[in-house]
Design an enzyme around this catalytic site. Sequence first.
Site, short mmCIF file in Angstrom:
data_model
loop_
_atom_site.label_atom_id
_atom_site.label_comp_id
_atom_site.label_asym_id
_atom_site.label_seq_id
_atom_site.Cartn_x
_atom_site.Cartn_y
_atom_site.Cartn_z
N ASP A 147 0.83 -1.22 0.00
CA ASP A 147 0.00 0.00 0.00
C ASP A 147 0.86 1.26 0.00
OD1 ASP A 147 -2.52 -1.25 0.12
OD2 ASP A 147 -2.32 -1.56 2.28
N HIS A 196 -16.36 5.25 2.33
CA HIS A 196 -16.39 6.24 3.41
C HIS A 196 -17.78 6.43 4.00
CE1 HIS A 196 -12.72 7.14 1.18
NE2 HIS A 196 -12.23 7.42 2.36
N1 GLN Z 1 -4.71 -2.14 3.22
C1 GLN Z 1 -5.19 -0.98 3.89
C2 GLN Z 1 -6.62 -1.22 4.35
O1 GLN Z 1 -7.34 -1.85 3.69
C3 GLN Z 1 -5.14 0.23 3.00
C4 GLN Z 1 -5.55 1.48 3.74
C5 GLN Z 1 -5.35 2.77 2.97
O2 GLN Z 1 -5.22 2.79 1.78
N2 GLN Z 1 -5.34 3.88 3.63
O3 GLN Z 1 -7.05 -0.75 5.36
#
Ligand code: GLN
Length: 756
Positions: free
Chosen positions: A600, A695
């Site tokens: 990420d 969100h």
């Molecule tokens: N792998 C993380 C999650 O799913 C990615 C979070 C993010 O991109 N901020 O929570």
Amino acid sequence: MTIAHVLGFPRIGRKRELKFALENFWRGEIDEAELQVVGQTLRREAWGWQNKAGLDFVTVGDFAWYDHMLNASALLGCLPARFGFDAQALSLKQYFELARGNAAQPAQEMTKWFDTNYHYLVPELAAETRFDGGVEWLFDEVADALAIGYRVKVALPGPLTFLWLSKSKAAGFNKLGLIARLLPAYVRILQKLAAQGVEWVQLDETILGLELPPDWLAAFAPVYRELAKAGPQILLATCFESVSDHAALLHDLPVAGVHLDLKRAPQQLAAFLPGWPQGKVLSLGVIDGRNIWAADLDATLATLEDARDVLGERLWIGSSCSLLHVPVDLAQERELDSELQRWLAFARQKLDEIGVLKRGLEQGRDAIAAALHASQKAVQSRHNSPRIHNPAVAQRLTGLQPSDAERSSAFPQRQAKQRARFQLPPLPTTTIGSFPQTPAIRAARAGFKRGTLDEAGYVVAMQSEIRLAVEKQEQLGLDVLVHGEAERNDMVEYFGEQLAGFAFTQFGWVQSYGSRCVKPPVLFGDVARPQAMTVGWTRYAQSLTQKPMKGMLTGPVTILQWSFVRDDQLRATTCKQIALAIRDEVVDLEAAGIGIIQIDEPAFREGLPLKRRDWTAYLAWAVEAFKLSAAGVRDDTQIHTHMCYSEFNDILPQIAALDADVITIETSRSDMELLEGFGRFAYPNEIGPGVYDIHSPRVPPVEEMLRLIEKAAEVIPVERLWINPDCGLKTRGWTETEAALGNMLAATREARKALV
Ligand code: GLN
Ligand code: ZN
């Protein structure tokens, strides 16, 4: 006499008192009067600390219930018309509705404050916006500070910065055109402050650190000519970047003083000295408002002594920027060892540093001999400590070859091998990593941390969460599964806690927005990975399913970006060290049979420098670090990366240069608009544009996601398209998550029929 001050102080309190009071107020557990008491206590406490440290002014105007830009809007009287509020009669309840939304209106938009991790509420302006004045809170706060007997300097966003940071829905709207109406509002505020007895007003024109269009630059002289007439002396404050491009402008501008950030840009001083006009103050920001390392008092004093030889009484000293971006008080840390403690300074300690420097300048070095000695010892111990320097890490870094950052084969070959290995259906489906963090998960993690749950019990608890997540994904029919990240409180902290070179504070909170605070790890030394960090959980998850289990890691740039980083070497070097630690984990995951690994990088774009001309250099090392973390695997191991909403279109070549086999990005909030850039640029690898917004708890219907998939397929060839949500699901509940993913899979089935 050398004037000492800070550009601003944290408002959250040593123990996040503001956060808790706000949340109690929002829940209706305390009333407005009780909230007001907390605010006043916090303001008085901060002033008291500034005064006690020997600063000449207390700074007023840096306090805000939610955000200082929202406060400025409320003070100027320019609230979004859609709320229908009367700015002059604005209640606290309404103020919070602007920040958080109400039944009828969404909140004002929020975005990052320059290159910090603070977020401000974006003023909404329109052609008919008026600035007829609003709340009187600032004047009450000033009166309070004056009544206590303090000498007051008021800090406010400068008018041009305020306009620059605002937005308008109307296309082609010229924000700068509103200056004619905004300027009289500022004049009225300054006049009122002068009448109260305020001698100095600090106007933060932070945008001077950006590369500004000529019409904006040209606006400074006429605007400040007007403001200078209003009464108080004006200190025009810059920070976060060099403003040496504007040395001539600042030299001539009719303000009483200018503040420079000498922490971010020490070299810029040469552009201002010698030749700084007589009678004009030059305030040097030498104490770092963005980082938590104790100052080298000896070296700092030497710089200031040289400047004083030229400037004499015109020299002011202060923090580089507002101390908003550092935690409040190191003295309350109980778990940091004494060596680390000596290396650090939080906001209160920084006040003391400024006070000591002032004394050193005024009374000579002997007067501060003890402080100089202690500082020197701390500097030496930080320099020499074996905890910081790991020869193995240094050796590994020097031994790196350019080929270490490259996969063995180009993407088309890798793609063919990965296809043969995984046999995924067209439009493969996956998620971004985390699943709902239920109260049970939090309780288990907290219990384990506190010692009330033993390790065996904790492992059982986490494994059962993993099993639950795998079962649900199987039932839903996802193609590439994840273990759900139940064991992670935070995507950076989780890795920092297991890496050498990181430390954690108990109360090192910094405001992110409103009542939200973050506690960044302290990256103090060479980074190494003593042992595998995620392999156990991931291997367990893979053992439960025939489907590919995606390993989940946080990338080096994001770990760097969301930590307090050591300042004794280049960030690029530190980032490379993190990259090598992540690379070790990637390689171990592969060896454990994990065929798909996601790294990420949500903060990749956040690291971009404020000046565009510095982008290339940053992007070069950031891309290199990511590639280094990813490139240690075989061709048939598939590397994913994930980035959240950020306008990538201006850095698409660099995103492509990461050479991840698959990138998943947030696109649904922009209705796939973001993707058009990827299409135009002909992004070469596979891509998963998020098809629903995580969100909100809203469950988007099948047709809506189908429409987004079809839209995506117009710009990305179906053979390279993945289907996934926008981001991780940890803030969601299971009910809406299952419903939304169910619809996502139904939409995918439809799309496969229609498109493949
Ligand atoms: N792998 C993380 C999650 O799913 C990615 C979070 C993010 O991109 N901020 O929570
Ligand atoms: Zn994300």
